[in-house]
Design an enzyme around this catalytic site. Structure first.
Site, mmCIF file in Angstrom:
data_model
loop_
_atom_site.group_PDB
_atom_site.id
_atom_site.type_symbol
_atom_site.label_atom_id
_atom_site.label_comp_id
_atom_site.label_asym_id
_atom_site.label_seq_id
_atom_site.Cartn_x
_atom_site.Cartn_y
_atom_site.Cartn_z
ATOM 1 N N GLU A 97 0.906 -1.146 0.000
ATOM 2 C CA GLU A 97 0.000 0.000 0.000
ATOM 3 C C GLU A 97 0.942 1.191 0.000
ATOM 4 N N SER A 98 0.786 2.101 -0.982
ATOM 5 C CA SER A 98 1.849 3.076 -1.230
ATOM 6 C C SER A 98 1.448 4.541 -1.016
ATOM 7 N N THR A 149 11.473 3.283 0.732
ATOM 8 C CA THR A 149 11.252 4.706 0.481
ATOM 9 C C THR A 149 12.150 5.587 1.342
ATOM 10 N N ASP A 150 12.390 6.805 0.857
ATOM 11 C CA ASP A 150 13.128 7.782 1.678
ATOM 12 C C ASP A 150 12.284 8.282 2.849
ATOM 13 N N GLU A 151 10.961 8.018 2.811
ATOM 14 C CA GLU A 151 10.092 8.542 3.879
ATOM 15 C C GLU A 151 10.407 7.918 5.234
ATOM 16 N N TYR A 175 2.015 5.060 6.702
ATOM 17 C CA TYR A 175 2.680 4.440 5.544
ATOM 18 C C TYR A 175 4.177 4.283 5.807
ATOM 19 N N SER A 176 4.845 5.377 6.175
ATOM 20 C CA SER A 176 6.305 5.280 6.308
ATOM 21 C C SER A 176 6.687 4.405 7.498
ATOM 22 N N ALA A 177 5.850 4.404 8.545
ATOM 23 C CA ALA A 177 6.138 3.525 9.687
ATOM 24 C C ALA A 177 6.042 2.062 9.258
ATOM 25 N N SER A 178 5.054 1.756 8.408
ATOM 26 C CA SER A 178 4.925 0.353 7.963
ATOM 27 C C SER A 178 6.097 -0.028 7.061
ATOM 28 N N LYS A 179 6.558 0.906 6.230
ATOM 29 C CA LYS A 179 7.724 0.603 5.378
ATOM 30 C C LYS A 179 8.978 0.458 6.248
ATOM 31 N N ASN A 205 9.081 8.790 -7.196
ATOM 32 C CA ASN A 205 9.128 8.415 -8.614
ATOM 33 C C ASN A 205 8.014 9.132 -9.371
ATOM 34 N N TYR A 232 -1.477 21.182 -1.132
ATOM 35 C CA TYR A 232 -1.605 21.108 0.334
ATOM 36 C C TYR A 232 -0.813 22.226 1.017
ATOM 37 N N ARG A 307 -1.993 18.187 4.574
ATOM 38 C CA ARG A 307 -1.989 16.768 4.974
ATOM 39 C C ARG A 307 -1.502 16.696 6.429
HETATM 40 P P1 NAD Z 1 1.526 1.212 -6.447
HETATM 41 O O1 NAD Z 1 0.544 1.538 -5.365
HETATM 42 O O2 NAD Z 1 1.392 1.868 -7.768
HETATM 43 O O3 NAD Z 1 1.524 -0.368 -6.723
HETATM 44 C C1 NAD Z 1 1.472 -1.294 -5.690
HETATM 45 C C2 NAD Z 1 1.154 -2.654 -6.320
HETATM 46 O O4 NAD Z 1 1.154 -3.637 -5.272
HETATM 47 C C3 NAD Z 1 -0.229 -2.708 -6.970
HETATM 48 O O5 NAD Z 1 -0.142 -3.346 -8.230
HETATM 49 C C4 NAD Z 1 -1.064 -3.535 -6.005
HETATM 50 O O6 NAD Z 1 -2.093 -4.281 -6.642
HETATM 51 C C5 NAD Z 1 -0.003 -4.449 -5.410
HETATM 52 N N1 NAD Z 1 -0.370 -4.933 -4.064
HETATM 53 C C6 NAD Z 1 -0.826 -4.195 -3.018
HETATM 54 N N2 NAD Z 1 -1.063 -5.011 -1.971
HETATM 55 C C7 NAD Z 1 -0.740 -6.257 -2.349
HETATM 56 C C8 NAD Z 1 -0.745 -7.514 -1.710
HETATM 57 N N3 NAD Z 1 -1.147 -7.640 -0.438
HETATM 58 N N4 NAD Z 1 -0.340 -8.610 -2.405
HETATM 59 C C9 NAD Z 1 0.073 -8.494 -3.686
HETATM 60 N N5 NAD Z 1 0.083 -7.319 -4.361
HETATM 61 C C10 NAD Z 1 -0.303 -6.225 -3.690
HETATM 62 O O7 NAD Z 1 2.953 1.474 -5.802
HETATM 63 P P2 NAD Z 1 4.274 2.071 -6.469
HETATM 64 O O8 NAD Z 1 4.195 3.550 -6.420
HETATM 65 O O9 NAD Z 1 4.526 1.382 -7.726
HETATM 66 O O10 NAD Z 1 5.348 1.627 -5.377
HETATM 67 C C11 NAD Z 1 5.980 0.357 -5.463
HETATM 68 C C12 NAD Z 1 6.901 0.192 -4.259
HETATM 69 O O11 NAD Z 1 7.867 1.237 -4.237
HETATM 70 C C13 NAD Z 1 6.188 0.264 -2.913
HETATM 71 O O12 NAD Z 1 6.772 -0.683 -2.060
HETATM 72 C C14 NAD Z 1 6.475 1.674 -2.423
HETATM 73 O O13 NAD Z 1 6.489 1.713 -1.013
HETATM 74 C C15 NAD Z 1 7.847 1.904 -2.988
HETATM 75 N N6 NAD Z 1 8.156 3.311 -3.272
HETATM 76 C C16 NAD Z 1 7.375 4.037 -4.119
HETATM 77 C C17 NAD Z 1 7.736 5.341 -4.430
HETATM 78 C C18 NAD Z 1 6.926 6.189 -5.361
HETATM 79 O O14 NAD Z 1 7.255 7.359 -5.536
HETATM 80 N N7 NAD Z 1 5.902 5.676 -6.011
HETATM 81 C C19 NAD Z 1 8.889 5.897 -3.861
HETATM 82 C C20 NAD Z 1 9.623 5.133 -2.950
HETATM 83 C C21 NAD Z 1 9.265 3.825 -2.694
HETATM 84 O O1 DAU Z 2 9.212 9.840 -1.106
HETATM 85 C C1 DAU Z 2 8.811 8.599 -1.609
HETATM 86 C C2 DAU Z 2 7.301 8.469 -1.498
HETATM 87 O O2 DAU Z 2 6.756 9.314 -2.512
HETATM 88 C C3 DAU Z 2 6.812 7.046 -1.682
HETATM 89 O O3 DAU Z 2 7.312 6.248 -0.642
HETATM 90 C C4 DAU Z 2 5.276 6.989 -1.700
HETATM 91 O O4 DAU Z 2 4.854 5.676 -1.992
HETATM 92 C C5 DAU Z 2 4.788 7.925 -2.785
HETATM 93 O O5 DAU Z 2 3.380 7.969 -2.761
HETATM 94 C C6 DAU Z 2 5.348 9.327 -2.574
HETATM 95 O O6 DAU Z 2 4.824 9.919 -1.375
HETATM 96 P P1 DAU Z 2 4.414 11.458 -1.290
HETATM 97 O O7 DAU Z 2 3.446 11.626 -0.197
HETATM 98 O O8 DAU Z 2 5.604 12.339 -1.305
HETATM 99 O O9 DAU Z 2 3.708 11.606 -2.746
HETATM 100 P P2 DAU Z 2 2.352 12.343 -3.205
HETATM 101 O O10 DAU Z 2 2.335 12.280 -4.692
HETATM 102 O O11 DAU Z 2 1.173 11.868 -2.470
HETATM 103 O O12 DAU Z 2 2.639 13.850 -2.761
HETATM 104 C C7 DAU Z 2 3.760 14.560 -3.217
HETATM 105 C C8 DAU Z 2 3.738 15.924 -2.544
HETATM 106 O O13 DAU Z 2 2.635 16.672 -3.043
HETATM 107 C C9 DAU Z 2 3.558 15.867 -1.046
HETATM 108 O O14 DAU Z 2 4.296 16.918 -0.454
HETATM 109 C C10 DAU Z 2 2.066 16.100 -0.841
HETATM 110 C C11 DAU Z 2 1.729 17.032 -1.990
HETATM 111 N N1 DAU Z 2 0.353 16.912 -2.547
HETATM 112 C C12 DAU Z 2 -0.086 15.662 -2.908
HETATM 113 C C13 DAU Z 2 -1.346 15.488 -3.426
HETATM 114 C C14 DAU Z 2 -1.847 14.117 -3.805
HETATM 115 C C15 DAU Z 2 -0.435 18.030 -2.750
HETATM 116 O O15 DAU Z 2 -0.005 19.164 -2.457
HETATM 117 N N2 DAU Z 2 -1.673 17.852 -3.276
HETATM 118 C C16 DAU Z 2 -2.176 16.646 -3.619
HETATM 119 O O16 DAU Z 2 -3.344 16.570 -4.073
#
Ligand code: NAD
Ligand code: DAU
Length: 369
Positions: A97-98, A149-151, A175-179, A205, A232, A307
């Protein structure tokens, strides 16, 4: 530009289990890997939650070395079966859950998937590793990559140095606590059992196939729909943007050359304030979109309630992966955002179906409209 790693020469083929391979980063990684290493077996395990999408992998369906399995990483017997019948040597664990906002609304799924799910995978891989590989003298290329994640490092002020691999953990959201919990489990499996785990901690990303709840796709889509662009708080929060393909290249290097038990920070070297990023997106959309409900897009910017617990700044010091593995990011935020805006403009058939009833209910809860 960083060159793409080339491990084709004299390279034994691998057998990968990619969890979460139907999500944003996972699907980009799977497409990258299958193109680069067509001789490798790639098995995707994904539960297809709201964030998982079969369409993300449509180009691979029917390919000989690719298999998609819909299932949950918490399902121990399914994971054991896959590891054994596919003779997996490499796990790349993306499933999670991301989304931070969803973790604030309901943390329980985050503990279940991110902590219990990671534990389930690690435990199944430990048994698999010990029975199938250790007794046969080991498998030198076997590795369990835990994508994090860097979080987990918490928040920085604008003057603090960037996060290194030595920065203490201080997660601030469910989220970050679970990671963070799952990172510690991956680390413990190396130190206690000798299982070759590696943890990567990357920054935000962005790129194609990014689910519309996240900042960049949400802004692009709202501009195309003429909806408000919710920023936000004061919009001064900073994120370090990493183009998803650069991340895939970094993971390629970590898989091939990373040290078991190590952690690697992966960052884009692209720190931008949220409000500046949104303004860049607005200018790009004004330039690239032929017709828009509202122009200029900046008129749609709306500052909204912050947030809870919103981390002020993230920034990655990627010196370790640069010096040890030779990786640097190659895509600037200007180039990457242009490509991303173009992708959302030309892939409306991908994102429109994602604006489902579930999405609208989620949107209403967070934004109230
Ligand atoms: P995402 O939410 O787009 O995708 C998560 C995927 O995991 C989905 O396809 C979902 O169906 C699957 N999933 C969720 N729960 C599951 C379960 N119990 N069993 C099997 N599949 C399950 O996430 P993302 O943005 O692609 O992130 C991927 C990974 O990278 C995560 O671990 C996230 O913490 C980490 N990460 C993401 C970012 C980012 O910016 N997106 C940055 C740092 C780290
Ligand atoms: O840093 C890595 C993390 O980046 C990953 O571990 C997470 O999985 C990924 O979701 C992402 O987390 P953030 O919370 O940084 O991403 P998000 O896109 O939700 O938000 C980026 C920034 O923008 C954050 O400071 C919150 C802000 N924001 C976000 C949304 C959705 C807004 O200002 N308005 C918005 O509607």
């Amino acid at each position: 530009m960083t060159s793409t790693p080339n491990f084709h020469e004299n390279r034994p083929s691998r057998r990968l289990l990619v969890t979460g391979g139907a999500g944003f980063i996972g699907s980009n990684f799977v497409r990258y890997w299958c193109t680069r290493y067509p001789g490798d077996r790639v098995v995707v395990l994904d539960a297809l939650t709201y964030a998982g999408n079969r369409q993300n992998l449509a180009s691979l369906v029917g390919k000989e070395n690719f298999r998609f399995v819909q299932g949950n990483i918490c399902d121990r017997s399914l994971v054991e079966t896959l590891l054994e019948e596919e003779q997996i040597d490499t796990v790349v664990h993306f499933a999670a859950e991301s989304h931070v906002d969803r973790s604030i609304l309901g943390p329980s799924a985050f503990i279940q998937t991110n902590v219990v799910g990671t534990f389930t995978l690690l435990e199944a891989f430990r048994i698999h590793w010990q029975t199938l590989f250790s007794v046969k003298g080991g498998n030198p290329q076997g590795v369990f990559i835990h994508v994090s994640t860097d979080e987990v490092y918490g928040t920085l002020t604008p003057r603090d140095p960037a996060f290194t691999e030595k920065t203490p953990y201080a997660p601030n959201s469910p989220y970050s606590a679970s990671k963070a919990g799952s990172d510690h489990l991956a680390r413990a499996y190396y130190h206690t059992y000798g299982i070759p785990t590696i943890v990567t901690n990357c920054s935000n990303n962005y790129g194609p196939y990014h689910f519309p709840e996240k900042l960049i796709p949400l802004m692009c889509i709202n501009m195309l729909l003429g909806k408000p662009l919710p920023v936000y708080g004061d919009g001064e929060n900073i994120r370090d943007w990493l183009y998803v393909e650069d991340h895939c290249r970094a993971l390629d290097l970590v898989i091939h050359r990373g040290t078991p038990g190590a952690t690697y920070n992966i960052g884009g070297n692209n720190e931008v304030k949220n409000i500046d990023l949104v303004r860049m997106l607005c200018r790009l959309m004004d330039e690239l979109a032929p017709d828009l409900p509202m122009r200029p897009c900046e008129k749609l910017i709306a500052f909204v309630k912050d947030r809870p617990g919103h981390d002020r700044r993230y920034a990655i010091d990627a010196t370790k992966i640069k010096t040890q593995l030779g990786w640097t990011p190659s895509v600037t935020v200007e180039e990457g955002l242009r490509q991303t805006v173009l992708w959302y403009l030309t892939h409306q058939d991908w994102w429109r179906p994602l604006l489902s009833e579930e999405y609208r209910a989620y949107y209403q809860q967070v934004y109230g409209n």
